[in-house]
Scaffold this motif. Sequence first.
Motif, PDB file in Angstrom:
ATOM      1  N   PRO A 256       0.848  -1.201   0.000  1.00 38.76           N
ATOM      2  CA  PRO A 256       0.000   0.000   0.000  1.00 38.76           C
ATOM      3  C   PRO A 256       0.881   1.248   0.000  1.00 38.76           C
ATOM      4  O   PRO A 256       1.984   1.228   0.544  1.00 38.76           O
TER       5      PRO A 256
ATOM      6  N   PRO B  55      -4.165   0.569  -2.282  1.00 39.26           N
ATOM      7  CA  PRO B  55      -3.589  -0.757  -2.052  1.00 39.26           C
ATOM      8  C   PRO B  55      -2.819  -1.191  -3.296  1.00 39.26           C
ATOM      9  O   PRO B  55      -2.961  -0.562  -4.359  1.00 39.26           O
TER      10      PRO B  55
ATOM     11  N   ASP C  56      -6.835  -4.791   1.716  1.00 40.45           N
ATOM     12  CA  ASP C  56      -7.194  -3.817   0.676  1.00 40.45           C
ATOM     13  C   ASP C  56      -8.353  -2.927   1.123  1.00 40.45           C
ATOM     14  O   ASP C  56      -8.368  -1.725   0.879  1.00 40.45           O
TER      15      ASP C  56
ATOM     16  N   LEU D  20      -0.112  -1.074   7.827  1.00 41.20           N
ATOM     17  CA  LEU D  20      -0.760  -1.628   6.635  1.00 41.20           C
ATOM     18  C   LEU D  20       0.271  -2.304   5.728  1.00 41.20           C
ATOM     19  O   LEU D  20       0.000  -3.353   5.137  1.00 41.20           O
TER      20      LEU D  20
ATOM     21  N   ALA E 137      -4.448   7.293  -0.496  1.00 38.73           N
ATOM     22  CA  ALA E 137      -3.776   6.003  -0.269  1.00 38.73           C
ATOM     23  C   ALA E 137      -4.346   4.985  -1.248  1.00 38.73           C
ATOM     24  O   ALA E 137      -5.521   5.062  -1.629  1.00 38.73           O
TER      25      ALA E 137
ATOM     26  N   VAL F 291      -7.120  -0.324   3.441  1.00 37.01           N
ATOM     27  CA  VAL F 291      -6.368   0.735   2.761  1.00 37.01           C
ATOM     28  C   VAL F 291      -7.338   1.719   2.112  1.00 37.01           C
ATOM     29  O   VAL F 291      -7.106   2.929   2.116  1.00 37.01           O
ATOM     30  N   ARG F 292      -8.416   1.193   1.552  1.00 38.93           N
ATOM     31  CA  ARG F 292      -9.407   2.084   0.918  1.00 38.93           C
ATOM     32  C   ARG F 292     -10.073   2.975   1.985  1.00 38.93           C
ATOM     33  O   ARG F 292     -10.356   4.143   1.728  1.00 38.93           O
TER      34      ARG F 292
ATOM     35  N   SER G 244       0.315  -6.195   4.605  1.00 37.20           N
ATOM     36  CA  SER G 244       0.431  -6.569   3.198  1.00 37.20           C
ATOM     37  C   SER G 244       1.609  -7.517   2.993  1.00 37.20           C
ATOM     38  O   SER G 244       1.531  -8.480   2.229  1.00 37.20           O
TER      39      SER G 244
END
Lengths: 167, 137
Positions: A75, A111, B48, B37, A109, B51-52, B41
């Motif tokens: 990320p 991913p 994911d 994060l 941000a 992160v969003r 990962s």
Amino acid sequence: MILDEEVFALIVAVTVVASVISAALTLRDFMGYGEPFISLGLLDRDCKIGYYPSRLPIGANHTLCVFIYNGMRKPVLYEVKLKIVTNASAMPTDSTPSPVDEIARWRGALPHAGNATFKVNFTIPEKHSRLAGSKVILVFELWLYDTKSMGWFYSGRWTSLHVTLEG
Amino acid sequence: MRKLAVLALLALLLSCRSALANDVCSEENLARILKELEYLSDKRVDADGLVREFDVAVRACEGGERSKAEEMLTKVSAKVTSLLSEAERVFALKLAKTVTEVVSLLLVPVLVYIYLPRVYLSLWYRSRKYWYVVKKR
């Protein structure tokens, strides 16, 4: 002979090749593959390619669209900086950003394997009124946050738009 | 009077400093969450969605929506903390699954070499089980 030797050898050879390829693909999926990269694109006000403005009045609101794809395998926290560049020597390169101060910035941000398309609204500040009537370059630079050094670094990705400023 | 003014200024500076330290939109706070994060990962935990949500919080910070940003960042932080404790276990499970898959795939040619003739012969004989030999006259 019931099972021909040559046929048997062929079957075993095909099985070996298939199993090695499958094992390699499985390992590749687990370990991740390809060189990490990030990409930046500039779109028009409707977030499409084409119909970019060629003239921008100073002091008025303008809208463009930015596209970012994250292929960094982790990320990222990104920052898009908008700068006004008036000469070629102040343009960014793949390794150094433009020395000019930013006039706007946007953060977000993403991913890994994620992408974002978002509208950017900005105004050319009145302090650039001396540039009215002249051609300038709007430069969008992509910066990323590095958690090891705990600071922002220039990703080397940038895009630009040549416009004429109007007073 | 002068001492009073200096004390008041000091108190103001200290309160500003503590406010900044508690600022959810500070770079330090965002960097801390980003680092966690990245760790998730790296351990192949599917973060994911988090992160969003973090992206929404960052944009809220940029837009000056402090309360929304604080709410989102607190939520993300809590979920990240709970996932951190599971990260090592998830990684070990995924690694074990991958190793098992790879070893199984590499064993297939060996098994084919050993068992294909046996299976083929077994099927061949079974298909001719009711045959009988007739002497040529």
